[in-house]
Design a protein around this motif. Sequence first.
Motif: not given
Length: 479
Positions: A279-281, A288-291, A325-338
Motif C-alpha cells: 500500500g502507499f499513502g 502514525g508515520r506516513v508510508s 493519508y496524503g500525499p500520494t507517491n508512486f515512486a517508492p512502490v515502483v522502486n521497490h519492484v525495480a
Amino acid sequence: SAPPGRSHFEFLPHNGCNHKKCEPFGRTEVIDNTLNPDFVRKYILDYFFEEKQNLRFDVYDIDSKSPDLGKHDFLGQVHCTLGEIVGSPASRLEKPLGGIPGKKCGTIILSAEELGNCRDYATMQFCANKLDKKDFFGKSDPFMVFYRSNEDGTFTICHKTEVVKSTLNPVWQPFSIPVRALCNGDYESHDFIGEFTTSYKELCRGQSQLNVYEVVNAKKKIKKKRYINSGTVSLRSEIRSTSLHYMNPYQMNAYAMALKAVGEIIQDYDSDKMFPALGFGAKLPPDGRVSHEFPLNGNVENPYCNGMEGILEAYHQSLKTVQLYGPTNFAPVVNHVARYAAAVQDGSQYFVLLIITDGVISDMAQTKEAIVNAAKLPMSIIIVGVGQAEFDAMVELDGDDIRISSRGKLAERDIVQFVPFRDYMDRTGNHVLSMARLAKDVLAEIPDQLISYMKSKTIKPNPVPPAYSPSDDPQTNPV
C-alpha cells in the motif's frame, strides 16, 4: 397533478427526439395513490447550450407489476427541450400534460440543476424514539423524507426511507446518497408526525447527543400548551463521505473489484500464486508515520499473500488498521519492484507491477524517473484507474503517444499500460461488462514489452521442449 391511482412517470430524453420517436432513458419509482406525486429519482444529462436537446415525459397509472407500459393507463405527456428547463426561472418549468384529446391531464413540474464536482457519498442510518401514534388499531408506520434547501428558498425531495410497520421506535436501514444531492411532499395519503432540520456539517459530527433531533409538529405545538415534541430522531451510525476505499458490507468497493477482475487475469502467469501486496499513502500504527511502501498484510519480512483472495483479505484488514493519508507517491512502490527486478536480469523471471489508483499523484517527477530507470529492467507496470476522476497524469505515464522521459533521458522501453476501469463497468458501477475485453486491454502490451526486454539483453528463448507424442501415454479409449 394527475388522476388518482398508482402514478408512474416515464422519462424519455433523447437528443434526436421528435414527436414520433424517442428512445427511453429511464423510469421513476412508482408512488401509490396520490394526485400530486413528488418523485425522488433523478437523472443526469449532459447539457449543451448550443444544441437543441428534445425531451419527452410520459405519465402512466400503474395497475400491475408488468413492465409493459401498454398494459397500463396512459395519463398524459409533454414535450420540451432541456434548454427550456434550464432557461426557466430558477430552472423550474411547469407545463400542462397533453396527449389525450379533449381531456385535461394535469400539469408536470420539471427542475434542473447544475451538478457540482464533488463525487463523495454520505452513508448514514437513523432511528426514532417515542413517535406519535397515528393508527387507530395499531401504532404508526413511520418513514422519513429528506428535503434539501434550494437557492430560491424552496425544498426538493432527495431521499425517502422505507416504511417500518407498526412501531413508534423505528430503526431505518442505512443508506448512501451523493453529497451533491444532499447539500445543494406527498402528504395526501399519510399522517404527518413532525419534522426537523439539520445540515450536512452537523451530521458529520457523527453519532452523539448533538445529532438527536426533536420531531416537531408546528400545528400541534400551537394547539397544545404542554406540547414538547412528537418524538426524537437520532443519527444511528457514523456519517462518512465515502472514498473509493469505503467497505460496503453488501458489495465490493471499486478498488476490490478492480483488484479481483485484473488480478484474476494476470495471476495465471505466476507459478506459485504468492504475491507481495503493498500500500502507499497512509499513516501506520502505532506511531502514525506516513508510508508510501507498506505491506498490506502488516508483515515487513514477508509481504506475500496467497492468491487474489489473500490480497483482498490483506487489503480489507489494512483498511481497518491504517489511516489513509496524503500525499500520494508512486515512486517508492515502483522502486521497490525495480529492486527485485534488478536482482534477476538473466531472463528467467519477469515482473509485473499492478497499481490501482484514483489518479491522484503527488510525485510525478520522481515517478517518471523511477519508470525511466525501470525501463531497462525485466518489468512492466499496469496502472488501473478507478473512480470518475480525470486520468491525464496516468495517460502521460502510459507513454503511448509520447515516450516518457526524465531529466532529458528517454525510457529505453515503453513499460506502462494504463486502463480506466470505468470503461469496463455497467451503469451501476457494480459489474464488469466484459471480462474478455478487460483481459485483452490489460495484457495487450505485456508480450511486446517482455520481448523488447529480452531483445535488448540479447537473451534467446530456451530450447523448445520435445513435441508431445500420444505414444508417451498409456493406451486409452479415444474420446
